[in-house]
Scaffold this active site. Structure first.
Site, PDB file in Angstrom:
ATOM      1  CB  SER A 155       2.992   1.554   6.262  1.00 25.42           C
ATOM      2  OG  SER A 155       2.045   1.626   7.106  1.00 25.42           O
TER       3      SER A 155
ATOM      4  CG  HIS B  64      -0.395   0.140   2.439  1.00 22.39           C
ATOM      5  ND1 HIS B  64       0.000  -0.706   3.474  1.00 22.39           N
ATOM      6  CD2 HIS B  64      -0.018   1.423   3.294  1.00 22.39           C
ATOM      7  CE1 HIS B  64       0.412  -0.608   4.348  1.00 22.39           C
ATOM      8  NE2 HIS B  64       0.401   0.903   4.621  1.00 22.39           N
TER       9      HIS B  64
ATOM     10  CG  ASP C 241      -0.144  -3.903   2.538  1.00 23.67           C
ATOM     11  OD1 ASP C 241       0.218  -3.648   1.521  1.00 23.67           O
ATOM     12  OD2 ASP C 241      -0.237  -3.396   3.694  1.00 23.67           O
TER      13      ASP C 241
END
Length: 474
Positions: free
Chosen positions: A214, A109, A140
């Site tokens: 992230s 992402h 992901d």
């Protein structure tokens, strides 16, 4: 003060001075780890185009015409389309280097739909351009590459499977754009399912993780990567989630080498086995993955797997639930032969399936006068009737097959099992149900004996099982 009292006071004083020092000795020092591992953690900045007309359309859906602001909305829409048909959106994330020649791991992402990716190395003045090597949206994960020509510091993967809950872990990343922020905590839990994707099996940590973290590493005290930081609970504190290295390492190797994922595929729909379903199936305990549908021509169909089977093991690995089966099957290579442990109609058996390649495209994959409502249907709290020809065509059921659930009585056993009006009943206790007489026979026989009816329902384009507990016979 007596001599004895003085000695006691001296001991207490010594303990008071010594205990804090001893406590400090037992706490880990993260400074060396932060310095060494931090050199391989990078900042990723991306640029992507956003279609603002789509966003406007979504906004207008929530603000229907005819209200007092209609004129304003008309003017706003015209002005918006003239001046801002699209815009460039910038975002930031974290990654870490896994090889001296510049391969970098991050979250999918972070780089998805990015038109431009820049990587900022620690201690360097200018960011370097990067390109996407491969992405895995389902887990992901993504691998990107920079062309640096230097001998870059890099991190190695550890084994998240041997990491115990309560062990110290360290997260390094760029929360809110604050480069190379180091936070520490413990591993709070393993095997968390948070609804992020089909292979949820997250590590949970209380090491501070925030937006911008992230794609960054979660490290053990040896500086090995045991997880990739991925998600947070926005409304909570000290609750972050990381993809375990035991799942990520092989995926990253595939992305790096093949630029795509090699995942096994059976071609079935599955659900968990709850206590009532286990009882109806004659199982001693609820476990495994219950097959709700089998895709024609896919590996499971060719292997003879049937609707109503329970997969209890894959390749010798025990399957505890549906999520576990997905992970184990996906971990096998397409084309490999795999033994499936199957529970079918009260007996354990084994079948061999040749796995296919998991592909996202495959995943897209009132009462009548002639037959009044049966007492058996009333017993479980639902009204059943045969499907009309046009109804059968609409739901994709052959003519004369199945029964329509016309109504479900609130508070009834069927309602408790989440049976819904509009469902099509195909089987009861693994017996086809094409008439109310068929249903009554199962309910008054096998289901009454077991105390539960396992219903195979068709809802929309999906099949699913619901276990309905029968009330005690009066």
């Amino acid at each position: 003060m007596s001599r004895l009292t003085a000695v006691a006071a001296l001991i207490v004083l010594c303990l008071g001075l010594c205990l804090p020092a001893q406590a400090r000795v037992n706490l880990p020092d993260f400074s060396e780890l932060a310095e060494t591992a931090g050199a391989a953690v990078v900042n990723l900045s991306t640029v992507r185009s956003v279609n603002t007309e789509d966003k406007l359309r979504d906004f207008l859906k929530n603000h229907p015409r005819g209200g007092p602001f209609e004129d304003f909305l008309d003017q706003f829409q015209r002005r918006f389309k003239e001046e801002a048909p699209s815009k460039r959106q910038r975002s930031m994330g974290t990654g870490f280097i896994i090889s001296k020649d510049g391969f970098i791991v991050t979250n999918n992402h972070v780089v998805e739909d990015a038109e431009e990716i820049k990587v900022q190395l620690r201690g360097k003045d200018k960011p370097l351009p990067a390109k996407v090597i491969g992405r895995d949206p389902e887990l992901d994960l993504a691998v990107v590459k920079i062309e640096n020509g230097g001998d870059l510091p890099f991190l190695q993967f550890g084994d998240s499977d041997v990491l115990k809950v309560g062990a110290w872990v360290v997260a390094i990343g760029n929360p809110f754009g604050l480069n190379n922020t180091v936070t520490a905590g413990i591993l709070s839990a393993k095997g968390r399912v948070i609804g992020a994707g089909p292979f949820d099996n997250f590590l949970q940590t209380d090491a501070s993780i925030n937006p911008g973290n992230s794609g960054g590493p979660l490290l053990d005290l040896d500086g090995k990567v045991v997880g990739i930081n991925t998600a947070i609970v926005a409304s909570g504190q000290g609750i972050g989630f990381a993809i375990p290295s035991s799942m990520a390492a092989s995926v990253i190797a595939d992305l790096r080498e093949h630029k795509q994922i090699q995942r096994g595929w059976l071609g079935v729909s599955i659900q968990d086995v709850d206590e009532n379903a286990a009882k109806a199936l004659g199982m001693e305990e609820p476990k495994g993955a219950l097959i709700t549908s089998v895709m024609e021509g896919e590996p499971a169909s060719k292997a003879g797997v049937q609707v109503g089977d329970v997969i209890t093991s894959v390749g010798g690995h025990e399957v505890k639930d549906a999520a576990a089966m997905l992970r184990v099957v996906a971990a096998n290579r397409p084309g490999s032969k795999t033994e499936l442990g199957v529970w079918r109609k009260g007996k354990a058996m084994t079948v061999t399936a040749t796995l296919g390649q998991r592909d996202a495209a495959k995943l897209g994959a009132a009462k009548t006068e002639s037959e009044p409502e049966s007492k058996s249907a009333s017993l479980v709290g639902m009204t059943l009737r045969p499907l009309k020809a046009e109804e059968a065509r609409a739901v994709g059921v052959p003519a004369g097959k199945g029964l329509l659930v016309a109504e479900v009585e609130p508070g009834s056993p069927a309602a408790d099992a989440e049976v819904k009006a509009g469902d099509v009943l195909l089987e009861a206790n693994q017996t086809p149900v094409n008439s109310l007489a068929d249903f009554s026979k199962v309910i008054e026989g096998d289901a009454r004996k077991k105390g539960v009816a396992l219903l195979l329902l068709k809802r929309g384009q999906q099949n699913l099982f619901r276990a309905v507990a029968l009330p005690d016979k009066q």
